[in-house]
Design an enzyme around this catalytic site. Structure first.
Site, PDB file in Angstrom:
ATOM      1  N   LYS A 125     110.240  57.365   3.515  1.00  0.00           N
ATOM      2  CA  LYS A 125     109.773  58.692   3.928  1.00  0.00           C
ATOM      3  C   LYS A 125     110.756  59.807   3.559  1.00  0.00           C
ATOM      4  O   LYS A 125     110.342  60.957   3.399  1.00  0.00           O
ATOM      5  CB  LYS A 125     109.477  58.718   5.428  1.00  0.00           C
ATOM      6  CG  LYS A 125     108.517  57.600   5.898  1.00  0.00           C
ATOM      7  CD  LYS A 125     107.188  57.582   5.151  1.00  0.00           C
ATOM      8  CE  LYS A 125     106.408  56.297   5.374  1.00  0.00           C
ATOM      9  NZ  LYS A 125     105.284  56.103   4.450  1.00  0.00           N
ATOM     10  N   GLU A 209     112.559  66.042  11.916  1.00  0.00           N
ATOM     11  CA  GLU A 209     111.570  67.070  11.566  1.00  0.00           C
ATOM     12  C   GLU A 209     111.283  67.926  12.783  1.00  0.00           C
ATOM     13  O   GLU A 209     111.379  67.453  13.912  1.00  0.00           O
ATOM     14  CB  GLU A 209     110.237  66.413  11.153  1.00  0.00           C
ATOM     15  CG  GLU A 209     110.154  65.979   9.721  1.00  0.00           C
ATOM     16  CD  GLU A 209     108.771  65.436   9.369  1.00  0.00           C
ATOM     17  OE1 GLU A 209     107.817  65.614  10.148  1.00  0.00           O
ATOM     18  OE2 GLU A 209     108.659  64.820   8.301  1.00  0.00           O
ATOM     19  N   HIS A 244      98.242  55.383  17.724  1.00  0.00           N
ATOM     20  CA  HIS A 244      98.425  55.602  16.287  1.00  0.00           C
ATOM     21  C   HIS A 244      97.389  54.879  15.455  1.00  0.00           C
ATOM     22  O   HIS A 244      97.570  54.659  14.260  1.00  0.00           O
ATOM     23  CB  HIS A 244      99.826  55.203  15.828  1.00  0.00           C
ATOM     24  CG  HIS A 244     100.889  56.073  16.430  1.00  0.00           C
ATOM     25  ND1 HIS A 244     100.991  57.413  16.164  1.00  0.00           N
ATOM     26  CD2 HIS A 244     101.864  55.799  17.318  1.00  0.00           C
ATOM     27  CE1 HIS A 244     101.981  57.921  16.850  1.00  0.00           C
ATOM     28  NE2 HIS A 244     102.526  56.963  17.567  1.00  0.00           N
ATOM     29  N   ARG A 301      97.132  53.240  -0.947  1.00  0.00           N
ATOM     30  CA  ARG A 301      96.115  52.180  -0.907  1.00  0.00           C
ATOM     31  C   ARG A 301      94.750  52.822  -0.665  1.00  0.00           C
ATOM     32  O   ARG A 301      94.662  54.002  -0.350  1.00  0.00           O
ATOM     33  CB  ARG A 301      96.416  51.222   0.248  1.00  0.00           C
ATOM     34  CG  ARG A 301      96.451  51.980   1.578  1.00  0.00           C
ATOM     35  CD  ARG A 301      96.422  51.113   2.808  1.00  0.00           C
ATOM     36  NE  ARG A 301      96.134  51.901   3.980  1.00  0.00           N
ATOM     37  CZ  ARG A 301      97.032  52.547   4.718  1.00  0.00           C
ATOM     38  NH1 ARG A 301      98.316  52.495   4.386  1.00  0.00           N
ATOM     39  NH2 ARG A 301      96.660  53.258   5.760  1.00  0.00           N
TER      40      ARG A 301
END
Ligand code: MV4
Length: 506
Positions: A125, A209, A244, A301
């Site tokens: 990330k 972040e 999630h 994907r």
């Protein structure tokens, strides 16, 4: 992007390195394209639909995924034995495993997905943030490098401004994240995030972040070929999630203006181009209350929720994946695409929404899926089969299409009402709740929809309809008691199937 000429190579036989609904989904397109299919299966999957659907099927080991669907050598051995010239990984399992994509390359088998470099770049990330920064894709304020010293992290967090979110570089999908509201808790939170990341991913690197509050999760579908052409197929709104995990998705999003859609679409294409992407992919964004958007991550994907995009664009995404994997040029240009109507997806899981969505795998005594105009069901299990405890407990994806959002939702409610499942608890009642909820109908929701609006008692039948049901049951009982067939069946001791079912599945 590459300028090197790519020699197209026709795919004749595809090994589908997956199970369940996505294996069935991929095989359907293969069949339509005249491509032979090879299934792999673990021991308990022997009777599963994907095995019967394939032209050939190979047993690859016991139930545990790390002894079957995740064992690269076994899968490559089946590819060699069957003469498959390509492998479709589906989603999950090996779909975002760069070393598997590499191993396929080395074995001379086409991996129907992006190159290993793109998978690797987007899997890290912090590397992805660096690429986005260079490509000018908007991101939440934060660090593009991992931060290792918590005291240094505290300084960075102060600069960003609280609340901040500490994320694992090797994470994704919400694993290993920590929200920090104020300076007081920062150092300790970062130490914990590092140790969690370390044990979960074997990689303790974290970055920081700005925390975007009450965001919407809006993702863009992209397609890219090996000739430098990248297009987007608009967005999916995926804000309704629990733990999630998405449960309701739709396309298009009800909050994007044509201008914002265009801007985000161009950012998604730039994101894909930044890593030389080839294949279908998804660029995830967070959108805040002021319509600012921020890159979150890129999934390399085909995604679970791809059917809603297929409904509104008319494009078979698996067909496109196969064509670009063959090295052919995309025939669809951006200007050819437009949004046709609206589509909603409800994921039907064997879970109990009344018990915090606890998985409830087991035998499917009854599975009668809805159908009719504008309804699509992608499922990988069937009546008499079993939702296995070893894998994801998704039973099916129910998608609807309508000429506009309200029509798609009304059709979804009709389809949810038609759906008959017995043997396991399902997310159907929750999906029905969401479809009827005012906040959802009005398009006023965020990723906190479930926490904000859902409590299990929202699922219980209210007093009025209970009375109605009791009256209906009494009437039907009388009617059925007179029926000779039913009487005879009962005498034989055979279970008689209920001639009616109550609408709210409780
Ligand atoms: C965020 C965020 C708020 N601000 N990043 C969740 C999964 C992982 N991909 C990143 N996630 C988030 N990242 C910033 N800067 C909120 C989330 C998030 C979330 C995002 C989409 C859908 C549901 C979510 C639930 C909790 C947190």
């Amino acid at each position: 992007m590459t300028d090197s000429p790519v020699q197209p190579r026709k795919i004749r036989k595809v090994l589908v390195a997956n199970r369940g609904e996505i294996a069935v989904r991929v095989m359907r397109t293969c069949r339509e394209l005249g491509i032979e299919t090879v299934a792999i299966y673990s021991e308990p999957d022997r009777p599963s639909p994907h095995v019967r659907m394939a032209d050939e099927a190979y047993h690859i080991g016991p139930a545990a995924a790390n002894q079957s669907y995740l064992v690269q050598e076994k899968i490559l051995e089946v590819a060699a034995r069957s003469g498959a010239d390509a492998i479709h990984p589906g989603y999950g399992f090996l779909s975002e495993n760069a070393s598997f994509a590499e191993a396929c390359q080395d074995a001379g088998v086409i991996f129907i997905g992006p190159g290993p470099e793109a998978i690797r770049a987007m899997g890290d990330k912090t590397a992805a943030r660096q690429l986005m920064e260079d490509a000018g894709v908007p991101m939440a304020p934060g660090t593009t490098d991992a931060v290792s010293d918590p005291d240094e992290g505290a300084v960075v967090a102060e600069e960003i401004g609280y609340p901040v979110l500490i994320k694992a570089a090797a994470g994704g999908g919400g694993k290993g994240m920590r929200i920090v509201d104020e300076a007081a808790g920062f150092t300790r939170a970062m130490e914990m995030a590092q140790s969690e990341a370390s044990s979960a991913f074997g990689d303790g690197r974290v970055f920081i972040e700005k925390y975007i509050q009450q965001p919407r999760h809006i993702e863009f579908q992209i397609l890219a070929d090996a000739h430098g052409n990248t297009i987007h197929l608009f967005e999916r709104e995926c804000s309704i999630q629990r733990r999630h995990q998405k449960v309701v998705e739709e396309a298009p999003s009800s909050i994007l203006t044509p201008e914002l859609r265009d801007e985000m679409g161009r950012a998604a294409v730039a994101a894909a181009e930044s890593c030389g992407y080839r294949n279908a992919g998804t660029v995830e964004f967070l959108v805040d209350a002021d319509q600012n958007f921020y890159f979150m991550e890129m999934n390399t994907r085909l995604q679970v929720e791809h059917p809603v995009t297929e409904w509104i664009t008319g494009v078979d995404l698996v067909e496109q994946q196969i064509r670009v994997a063959e090295g052919r040029e995309l025939e669809i240009r951006q200007e050819d695409l437009s949004i046709h109507g609206h589509s909603v997806e409800c994921r039907v899981y064997a879970e109990d929404p009344a018990s915090n969505f606890l998985p409830d795998p087991g035998p499917l005594h009854r599975h009668a899926a809805p159908s009719g105009f504008g309804v699509r069901v992608d499922s990988g299990v069937e009546e008499g089969g079993e939702v296995l405890i070893h894998y994801d407990p998704m039973i099916s994806k129910l998608t609807s299409w309508g000429s506009d959002r309200d029509a798609a939702i009304r059709r979804m409610i009709r389809a949810l009402d038609e759906y008959e499942i017995a043997g396991v608890q399902t997310t159907i009642p929750f999906c029905r709740f969401a479809m009827e909820h005012k906040a959802f109908r009005d398009g006023h929701f965020s990723t906190h929809f479930v926490d904000d609006h859902f409590t299990p008692d929202a699922l219980s039948v209210d007093a009025d309809s209970k009375d109605d049901l009791a009256a209906l049951a009494a009437t039907l009982y009388e009617a059925v008691s007179d029926d000779e067939t039913t009487a005879a069946a009962s005498q034989n001791g055979a279970p008689s199937r209920s001639p009616w079912k109550n609408r709210r599945e409780v």
